[in-house]
Design an enzyme around this catalytic site. Structure first.
Site, PDB file in Angstrom:
ATOM      1  N   TYR A 211      -3.346  -0.046  10.488  1.00 23.26           N
ATOM      2  CA  TYR A 211      -3.027  -0.791   8.500  1.00 23.26           C
ATOM      3  C   TYR A 211      -1.733  -1.177   8.157  1.00 23.26           C
ATOM      4  CZ  TYR A 211      -4.353  -1.767   4.112  1.00 23.26           C
ATOM      5  OH  TYR A 211      -4.280  -1.913   2.604  1.00 23.26           O
TER       6      TYR A 211
ATOM      7  N   SER B  91       0.855  -0.910   0.155  1.00 24.60           N
ATOM      8  CA  SER B  91      -0.266  -0.006  -0.291  1.00 24.60           C
ATOM      9  C   SER B  91       0.359   1.053  -0.226  1.00 24.60           C
ATOM     10  CB  SER B  91      -0.989   0.183   1.464  1.00 24.60           C
ATOM     11  OG  SER B  91      -1.155   1.053   1.277  1.00 24.60           O
TER      12      SER B  91
END
Length: 291
Positions: free
Chosen positions: A197, A184
């Site tokens: 996350y 990400s």
């Protein structure tokens, strides 16, 4: 005909909407584009066998469609609760003229991760491409309000699951194999409201570069794709409603990406043309500066 990428898809604001994790495709407004109508393959992965974890929706679904249309047999691993979405992907894979394998499983459990790899080899007699895409995300607005259970589940799925599946996969992969992790932009730009996350994706980035070095002498390549804001069920299941309304608006493109727009790097990294690419972190983020 050349098209302006900033206006290819709907820009925010979006309808406020939310689902329970991991989210489903059908209720989303607008519906994500996974390439069902638009992706055209050119047999770049002809004869290969691939496994995609989290392949029932979002980026995993788009990659499954692309791989099938590029000529690969495709297995997808997914949570049992996502059977409806998985069946839709199965139909799209078989329509491409290749073999499909559905594996309902929880890759955060080591035994199930090993069983997943065994089933792929049993069906396809080999494994050439592994895409570690399954993930779990919840907002983490403060340390005190982040539950131990959510923290542990994010690491169990995003980090431990990737380790378990990869460890099992390298035992059956031949030289020329390709492992691709879905990291990400949070790998390099962690955000406070998603610090849990972000921490898992930072770990994935480091694992990617380390694994690329560990597996080089086996001829197995390891890379990662770093998506920016992508319109998937993961978003409506893992973000606050107000954030969904403006999702993607801060990118230079002014919109989130669609899953189909993320699939091409996965194809390239899986292909034999990428033979000298290993340890790369490839950003797909609509112009966001990620260093």
């Amino acid at each position: 005909m050349t098209k302006n990428p900033t206006t290819l898809y709907k820009q925010p604001p979006f309808e406020v909407q939310q689902q329970g994790f991991p989210g489903k495709t059908r209720p989303m407004v607008p519906k994500p584009d996974h390439g069902e109508e638009s992706y055209k393959g050119s047999k770049r992965l002809q004869g290969k066998a691939a496994l995609i974890t989290g392949g029932d929706s979002g980026i995993g679904r788009a990659v499954a469609i692309a791989y099938a249309r590029e000529g690969a047999d495709v297995a997808i691993a997914y949570l049992e609760s996502e059977e409806v979405d998985a069946r839709e992907v199965e139909a799209l894979i078989t329509e491409a003229g290749v073999r499909a394998l559905l594996i309902p499983t929880d890759i955060s459990k080591a035994a199930e991760a090993r069983s997943t790899i065994a089933r792929v080899v049993e069906k396809f007699a080999k494994l050439d491409i592994l895409v570690n895409n399954a993930a779990f995300q919840v907002p983490t607005p403060s340390l005190e309000d982040t539950s131990d259970e959510d923290w542990e589940r994010m690491f169990a799925t995003n980090v431990h699951g990737t380790f378990y599946v990869t460890k099992a996969a390298v035992g059956v992969m031949s030289p020329g194999g390709s492992i691709i992790n879905t990291a990400s932009v949070n790998t390099k730009h962690p955000t406070a409201g998603l610090f849990g996350y972000s921490a898992t994706k930072g770990a994935l980035g480091n694992m990617t570069v380390a694994f690329a070095q560990l597996l080089a002498d086996r001829g197995i390549r390891v890379n990662a794709v770093l998506p920016g804001p992508i319109w998937t069920p993961f978003i409506v299941a893992g973000m606050e409603p107000d954030a969904i309304k403006s999702f993607g608006s801060k990118t230079p493109y002014g919109r989130p990406g669609q899953p189909v727009e993320v699939a091409p790097p996965y194809v390239m990294l899986a292909s034999d043309e990428a033979s000298y690419m290993s340890g790369a972190l490839v950003t797909v983020a609509g112009g966001m500066p990620i260093f």
